[in-house]
Scaffold this motif. Structure first.
Motif, short mmCIF file in Angstrom:
data_model
loop_
_atom_site.label_atom_id
_atom_site.label_comp_id
_atom_site.label_asym_id
_atom_site.label_seq_id
_atom_site.Cartn_x
_atom_site.Cartn_y
_atom_site.Cartn_z
N LEU A 17 -15.35 6.79 -28.34
CA LEU A 17 -14.45 5.78 -28.12
C LEU A 17 -14.34 4.96 -29.21
N TRP A 18 -15.37 4.77 -30.05
CA TRP A 18 -15.30 3.87 -31.07
C TRP A 18 -14.52 4.34 -32.07
N GLU A 19 -14.62 5.78 -32.59
CA GLU A 19 -13.82 6.62 -33.35
C GLU A 19 -12.33 6.79 -32.94
N VAL A 20 -12.30 6.93 -31.78
CA VAL A 20 -10.56 6.94 -31.23
C VAL A 20 -9.96 5.78 -31.31
N ALA A 21 -10.63 4.43 -31.24
CA ALA A 21 -10.15 3.15 -31.10
C ALA A 21 -10.03 2.80 -32.63
N SER A 22 -10.89 3.29 -33.53
CA SER A 22 -10.59 2.85 -34.76
C SER A 22 -9.33 3.54 -35.55
N THR A 23 -9.16 5.04 -34.95
CA THR A 23 -8.01 5.77 -35.28
C THR A 23 -6.61 4.92 -34.89
N LEU A 67 -10.36 -4.19 -38.65
CA LEU A 67 -11.46 -4.70 -39.52
C LEU A 67 -12.75 -4.66 -38.64
N CYS A 68 -12.41 -5.46 -37.41
CA CYS A 68 -13.54 -5.98 -36.68
C CYS A 68 -14.25 -4.65 -36.06
N LEU A 69 -13.60 -3.52 -35.81
CA LEU A 69 -14.32 -2.05 -35.59
C LEU A 69 -15.15 -1.77 -36.69
N ILE A 70 -14.57 -1.77 -37.87
CA ILE A 70 -15.45 -1.19 -39.22
C ILE A 70 -16.50 -2.24 -39.37
N THR A 71 -16.25 -3.46 -39.21
CA THR A 71 -17.44 -4.45 -39.76
C THR A 71 -18.82 -4.22 -38.63
N THR A 72 -18.36 -3.73 -37.45
CA THR A 72 -19.49 -3.51 -36.47
C THR A 72 -19.67 -1.99 -35.79
N PRO A 73 -20.00 -1.13 -36.80
CA PRO A 73 -20.08 0.20 -36.28
C PRO A 73 -21.20 0.56 -35.52
N TYR A 74 -22.09 -0.47 -35.56
CA TYR A 74 -23.24 -0.23 -34.60
C TYR A 74 -23.09 -0.66 -32.95
N GLU A 75 -21.91 -1.19 -33.01
CA GLU A 75 -21.33 -1.69 -31.46
C GLU A 75 -20.45 -0.80 -31.05
N SER A 77 -20.35 0.49 -27.66
CA SER A 77 -20.08 0.34 -26.14
C SER A 77 -18.92 0.44 -25.76
N GLY A 78 -18.44 1.03 -24.60
CA GLY A 78 -17.22 0.88 -23.96
C GLY A 78 -16.81 -0.30 -23.67
N THR A 79 -17.61 -1.17 -23.14
CA THR A 79 -17.00 -2.57 -22.84
C THR A 79 -16.42 -3.27 -24.05
N TYR A 80 -17.28 -3.23 -25.17
CA TYR A 80 -17.01 -4.10 -26.39
C TYR A 80 -15.60 -3.16 -27.06
N VAL A 81 -15.53 -2.01 -27.13
CA VAL A 81 -14.30 -1.54 -27.61
C VAL A 81 -13.15 -1.85 -26.67
N ILE A 82 -13.26 -1.75 -25.21
CA ILE A 82 -12.07 -2.11 -24.39
C ILE A 82 -11.75 -3.47 -24.63
N ASN A 83 -12.75 -4.10 -24.63
CA ASN A 83 -12.24 -5.93 -24.88
C ASN A 83 -11.33 -6.00 -26.22
N LEU A 84 -11.78 -5.41 -27.12
CA LEU A 84 -10.76 -5.44 -28.41
C LEU A 84 -9.53 -4.89 -28.16
#
Length: 434
Positions: A17-23, A67-75, A77-84
């Motif tokens: 999910l993090w990779e999909v959201a970043s793209t 940039l928020c996703l790039i700065t926090t690659p250690y986060e 979790s699905g909840t975090y990405v969906i919030n963004l």
């Protein structure tokens, strides 16, 4: 069989999910660049509309969420990405609505993901109090605005902000206060700013980036819309707000010189810069509005980068106390170079965009009152002073023993800071060409 395939695809998407959201955010950032290639006219399609300010803020919102996703690659979790994701959708919709009531709905809905970020990923138990402060200040000030918007829609027979209403040109004093109050709290203006430093101090890195970079700009965009919708002209209330904003910016600059918490210092500097935005938009002339637009865009990237630097320095010193963070120049010269660059941008050193915004607002203020323009000059001087204090206190001197266990800047940290700087460099080049 099809059910099994769909479940496998869904699990893969959720796992990555993090990779999909970043793209998705990266593609949306490039697509939003196309919105900037238009003239100053208003484009309208059903309930959506676009103007030069809304297009700039949509671009800013999408880029900062990326940039928020790039700065926090250690986060991851699905909840975090969906919030963004939800936050970027609410912000983009609020910046592109021509319907008054829908604008108000998305204006308030953007607080929900931000509150979840502060409460869910904050560091200390005081984050609950910080979230309560933020909701009480912003929602409490917005309720009178909702009543005023309904009255405007009933009086004019339309919810469209592009259509001028048949209301009297000069609104009563109490209605002008209701009209501007919700957005001045959101900016925030001095005297209604107490929720912002507390929210910044307790928020995680992404919460601080979103708050300073995007959510504060919602207040400025709201004032811009209300000026258009209600055909507002400078009044006694507006001049009082301008005076409070500029004097408040001067007082906040003094407060920055006394801060020992690095996040609190950057948060108070945002209050000082937003005083320029509120003054320029309420004056509602060419110099003032141009200054507000430039300052909002430049502050969005520079303040977000400063909070990134504050977090990266915290991860090396394990403290936010400025006296314990000194000596970064000896151990982390690349990090110190980043501090120098963004402190220069934040203090409006030439040829940065912040300097252009401050010069434009000085012209607008001089036309209405030269004492306020003088106060503005003092605020600019103190802005340079507290940024120099911030840089020298952290980077100069003999390094503290708390810094001995740190590590150099990681690749994603360097990438985040470079990506914060690139839009500012391109905008500076464009302004010099013009």
């Amino acid at each position: 069989m099809y059910t099994l395939i769909s479940c496998l695809i869904g699990s893969c998407v959720f796992f990555y999910l993090w990779e999909v959201a970043s793209t998705c955010f990266l593609l949306a950032s490039f697509l939003s660049l196309g919105l900037l290639c238009q003239n100053f006219s208003v484009n309208q399609d059903m309930i959506f509309w676009g103007n030069y300010l809304s297009n700039l803020l949509i671009f800013l919102s999408v880029v900062l969420c990326f940039l928020c996703l790039i700065t926090t690659p250690y986060e991851k979790s699905g909840t975090y990405v969906i919030n963004l994701f939800m936050l970027s959708i609410f912000l983009s919709l609020s910046f592109s609505m021509s319907n008054m009531i829908l604008f108000y709905v998305f204006f308030e809905a953007s607080l929900i993901p931000t509150l979840l970020l502060i409460i869910g990923w904050g560091y200390q138990p005081e984050r609950l109090q910080a979230g309560t402060y933020m909701m009480l200040y912003t929602v409490g000030a917005s309720l009178p605005l909702f009543i005023l918007l309904i009255w405007r829609c009933m009086s004019s027979g339309t919810m469209d902000m592009c259509i001028q209403s048949s209301l009297p040109v000069s609104l009563p004093l109490i209605l002008v206060i209701f009209l501007y109050g919700a957005f001045l709290v959101k900016l925030p203006m001095y005297s209604v700013h107490l929720w912002l430093p507390k929210a910044h101090v307790e928020a995680p890195l992404v919460g601080s980036m979103i708050l300073a970079g995007i959510l504060l700009k919602l207040g400025g965009y709201g004032i811009f819309l209300m000026n258009k919708s209600f055909s507002m002209t400078p009044s006694i209330v507006g001049l009082v707000v301008v005076g409070v904003s500029i004097w408040g910016g001067l007082l906040v600059s003094f407060m920055c010189l006394r801060q020992v918490d690095i996040k609190a210092l950057v948060a108070y500097s945002s209050v000082s810069h937003m005083g320029i935005v509120s003054s320029g938009l309420i004056l509602n002339n060419t110099w003032g509005v141009t200054s507000a637009v430039i300052t909002m865009l430049a502050h969005g990237f520079s303040s977000s980068a400063l909070f990134c630097l504050a977090y990266f320095s915290y991860s090396k010193s394990h403290t936010r106390n400025i006296p314990y963070m000194k000596g970064l120049l000896q151990l982390y010269p690349i990090l110190s170079l980043r501090w120098f660059i963004f402190c220069c941008i934040n203090m409006a050193a030439p040829p940065t965009l912040n300097l252009v915004g401050e010069l434009f607002i000085s012209v607008a203020l001089w036309k209405i009152s030269w004492p306020i323009a003088v106060v503005m000059g003092l605020m600019v001087f103190l802005s340079a002073a507290y940024n120099m204090y911030l840089y020298t206190s952290i980077n100069h001197g003999f390094h503290s023993n708390y810094l001995s266990g740190g590590s150099p800047l990681l690749s994603y940290e360097n990438l985040s800071l470079v990506l914060h700087l690139m839009p500012l460099l391109f905008l500076i080049k464009g302004s010099l060409l013009l």
